[in-house]
Design a protein around this motif. Structure first.
Motif, PDB file in Angstrom:
ATOM      1  N   GLU A   1       0.821  -1.209   0.000  1.00 23.87           N
ATOM      2  CA  GLU A   1       0.000   0.000   0.000  1.00 23.87           C
ATOM      3  C   GLU A   1       0.856   1.261   0.000  1.00 23.87           C
ATOM      4  O   GLU A   1       0.532   2.230  -0.684  1.00 23.87           O
ATOM      5  CB  GLU A   1      -0.954  -0.002   1.191  1.00 23.87           C
ATOM      6  CG  GLU A   1      -2.012   1.059   1.073  1.00 23.87           C
ATOM      7  CD  GLU A   1      -3.265   0.752   1.880  1.00 23.87           C
ATOM      8  OE1 GLU A   1      -3.925   1.705   2.316  1.00 23.87           O
ATOM      9  OE2 GLU A   1      -3.579  -0.436   2.064  1.00 23.87           O
ATOM     10  N   GLN A   2       1.953   1.246   0.719  1.00 23.48           N
ATOM     11  CA  GLN A   2       2.832   2.404   0.719  1.00 23.48           C
ATOM     12  C   GLN A   2       3.405   2.651  -0.672  1.00 23.48           C
ATOM     13  O   GLN A   2       3.514   3.796  -1.122  1.00 23.48           O
ATOM     14  CB  GLN A   2       3.971   2.215   1.723  1.00 23.48           C
ATOM     15  CG  GLN A   2       4.912   3.412   1.824  1.00 23.48           C
ATOM     16  CD  GLN A   2       4.200   4.698   2.211  1.00 23.48           C
ATOM     17  OE1 GLN A   2       3.311   4.689   3.056  1.00 23.48           O
ATOM     18  NE2 GLN A   2       4.578   5.795   1.575  1.00 23.48           N
ATOM     19  N   ARG A   3       3.769   1.575  -1.368  1.00 20.51           N
ATOM     20  CA  ARG A   3       4.304   1.741  -2.723  1.00 20.51           C
ATOM     21  C   ARG A   3       3.235   2.292  -3.661  1.00 20.51           C
ATOM     22  O   ARG A   3       3.522   3.174  -4.486  1.00 20.51           O
ATOM     23  CB  ARG A   3       4.816   0.403  -3.235  1.00 20.51           C
ATOM     24  CG  ARG A   3       5.386   0.461  -4.646  1.00 20.51           C
ATOM     25  CD  ARG A   3       6.503   1.470  -4.759  1.00 20.51           C
ATOM     26  NE  ARG A   3       6.999   1.578  -6.128  1.00 20.51           N
ATOM     27  CZ  ARG A   3       7.430   2.718  -6.677  1.00 20.51           C
ATOM     28  NH1 ARG A   3       7.408   3.847  -5.974  1.00 20.51           N
ATOM     29  NH2 ARG A   3       7.873   2.729  -7.904  1.00 20.51           N
TER      30      ARG A   3
ATOM     31  N   LEU B   1       0.747   4.200  -2.808  1.00 16.61           N
ATOM     32  CA  LEU B   1       0.566   5.609  -2.457  1.00 16.61           C
ATOM     33  C   LEU B   1       1.714   6.460  -2.998  1.00 16.61           C
ATOM     34  O   LEU B   1       1.505   7.609  -3.410  1.00 16.61           O
ATOM     35  CB  LEU B   1       0.463   5.768  -0.950  1.00 16.61           C
ATOM     36  CG  LEU B   1      -0.853   5.292  -0.324  1.00 16.61           C
ATOM     37  CD1 LEU B   1      -0.792   5.420   1.190  1.00 16.61           C
ATOM     38  CD2 LEU B   1      -2.035   6.084  -0.875  1.00 16.61           C
ATOM     39  N   GLU B   2       2.932   5.916  -3.008  1.00 24.39           N
ATOM     40  CA  GLU B   2       4.055   6.655  -3.580  1.00 24.39           C
ATOM     41  C   GLU B   2       3.829   6.924  -5.067  1.00 24.39           C
ATOM     42  O   GLU B   2       4.040   8.045  -5.555  1.00 24.39           O
ATOM     43  CB  GLU B   2       5.354   5.864  -3.390  1.00 24.39           C
ATOM     44  CG  GLU B   2       5.855   5.826  -1.971  1.00 24.39           C
ATOM     45  CD  GLU B   2       7.054   4.898  -1.821  1.00 24.39           C
ATOM     46  OE1 GLU B   2       7.477   4.299  -2.844  1.00 24.39           O
ATOM     47  OE2 GLU B   2       7.554   4.760  -0.690  1.00 24.39           O
ATOM     48  N   LEU B   3       3.395   5.901  -5.786  1.00 28.28           N
ATOM     49  CA  LEU B   3       3.104   6.086  -7.213  1.00 28.28           C
ATOM     50  C   LEU B   3       1.995   7.098  -7.423  1.00 28.28           C
ATOM     51  O   LEU B   3       2.098   8.002  -8.261  1.00 28.28           O
ATOM     52  CB  LEU B   3       2.713   4.745  -7.840  1.00 28.28           C
ATOM     53  CG  LEU B   3       3.818   3.714  -8.035  1.00 28.28           C
ATOM     54  CD1 LEU B   3       3.217   2.371  -8.424  1.00 28.28           C
ATOM     55  CD2 LEU B   3       4.791   4.183  -9.107  1.00 28.28           C
TER      56      LEU B   3
ATOM     57  N   THR C   1       0.901   9.453  -5.385  1.00 26.81           N
ATOM     58  CA  THR C   1       1.294  10.794  -4.967  1.00 26.81           C
ATOM     59  C   THR C   1       2.168  11.464  -6.023  1.00 26.81           C
ATOM     60  O   THR C   1       2.029  12.662  -6.296  1.00 26.81           O
ATOM     61  CB  THR C   1       2.035  10.734  -3.616  1.00 26.81           C
ATOM     62  OG1 THR C   1       1.176  10.140  -2.638  1.00 26.81           O
ATOM     63  CG2 THR C   1       2.439  12.119  -3.146  1.00 26.81           C
ATOM     64  N   GLY C   2       3.061  10.705  -6.617  1.00 25.11           N
ATOM     65  CA  GLY C   2       3.876  11.258  -7.692  1.00 25.11           C
ATOM     66  C   GLY C   2       3.048  11.722  -8.864  1.00 25.11           C
ATOM     67  O   GLY C   2       3.264  12.807  -9.420  1.00 25.11           O
TER      68      GLY C   2
END
Length: 257
Positions: free
Chosen positions: A195-197, A199-201, A203-204
């Motif tokens: 999930e963090q990965r 969200l990183e994608l 957010t970018g």
């Protein structure tokens, strides 16, 4: 309020659309059909949402249609063909609604992704998964056609016709490693990092110019079916002219000078 979904806004510009029937591995019931369709429409119309993450609660992404407890809308094989067609059209409208969202959709596949769940996954723009994920078409194992809910359109374009035929004609389950090797997903991560990965994608993407992002998504969708290179370039040229004239693009160019 929804019974089968949770919509979260963990960071500005990003919405997480979570299928929330964990005890049923997020199987789709009659309530979810309506709620998911409405959520796609509402998020798609929200200018504050610039990227969407689709995932499942608990240990599953989506195990397909809930064959045990779909609801009163489930039809018997003896029902009139027109009624059964309407039922199938309602199910097929779900991946269509995801695909029609102007924002990029990232499917974060956290576990079993089967049948209708696979159709939802395929309709996303970016697919990542955890090492615990697995994928299956499954319909053919129930005596049905393996081609449903857009899968015979999306899957060959993503993994190629021979691999798609293998998966759809056998109904076998596919591991995260095979999904990665065949190009179904762009990344495999450990379950606790998924999930963090995602969200990183997201957010970018959310930090980029919205018009540029949305026209890129549309060009990818349209040009997958472009009759030729020239037609694809024509659309790209027009998109560049449109985005070049925006204040957002001017401001971003200024930071590069």
């Amino acid at each position: 309020m929804t019974q089968t979904l949770v919509v979260e806004r963990p960071v500005p510009g990003v919405a997480v659309l979570r299928l929330d029937r964990p005890r049923q591995l997020n199987a789709i019931d009659e309530v979810m059909v309506g709620e998911l369709g409405r959520a796609c429409t509402e998020l798609g119309a929200d200018a504050d949402v610039r990227a969407v993450v689709l995932t499942g609660a608990g240990r599953g992404f989506c195990s397909g249609i809930d064959m045990r407890a779909f609801g009163p809308g489930m039809l018997e094989a003896s029902a009139p063909a027109i009624d059964r067609l309407r039922f199938q059209e309602a199910m097929a409208a779900l991946p269509q609604a995801l695909r029609a969202m102007p924002q990029p959709v990232i499917a974060a596949v956290n576990g079993p992704c089967v049948g209708a769940g696979l159709a939802l996954c395929l309709a996303a723009d970016i697919r990542i998964c955890s090492a615990a994920a697995s994928f299956g078409n499954a319909a053919i194992l129930l005596g049905l056609s393996g081609a449903e809910m857009g899968m015979s359109y999306h899957l060959p374009r993503i993994v190629g016709t021979s691999v798609a035929a293998d998966w759809m004609l056998t109904g076998r389950m596919v591991s995260a490693a095979e999904a990665d090797r065949r190009g179904l997903v762009s990344e495999v991560v450990e379950p606790e990092a998924l999930e963090q990965r995602a969200l990183e994608l997201a957010t970018g993407i959310a930090g980029l110019a919205p018009l540029g992002v949305q026209l890129t998504k549309r060009a990818l969708q349209v040009n997958t079916d472009a009759p030729g290179f020239s037609q694809a370039v024509e659309l790209e040229n027009r998109n560049q002219v449109l985005t070049h004239a925006t204040d957002d693009a001017a401001a971003r160019r200024a930071t590069w000078s």
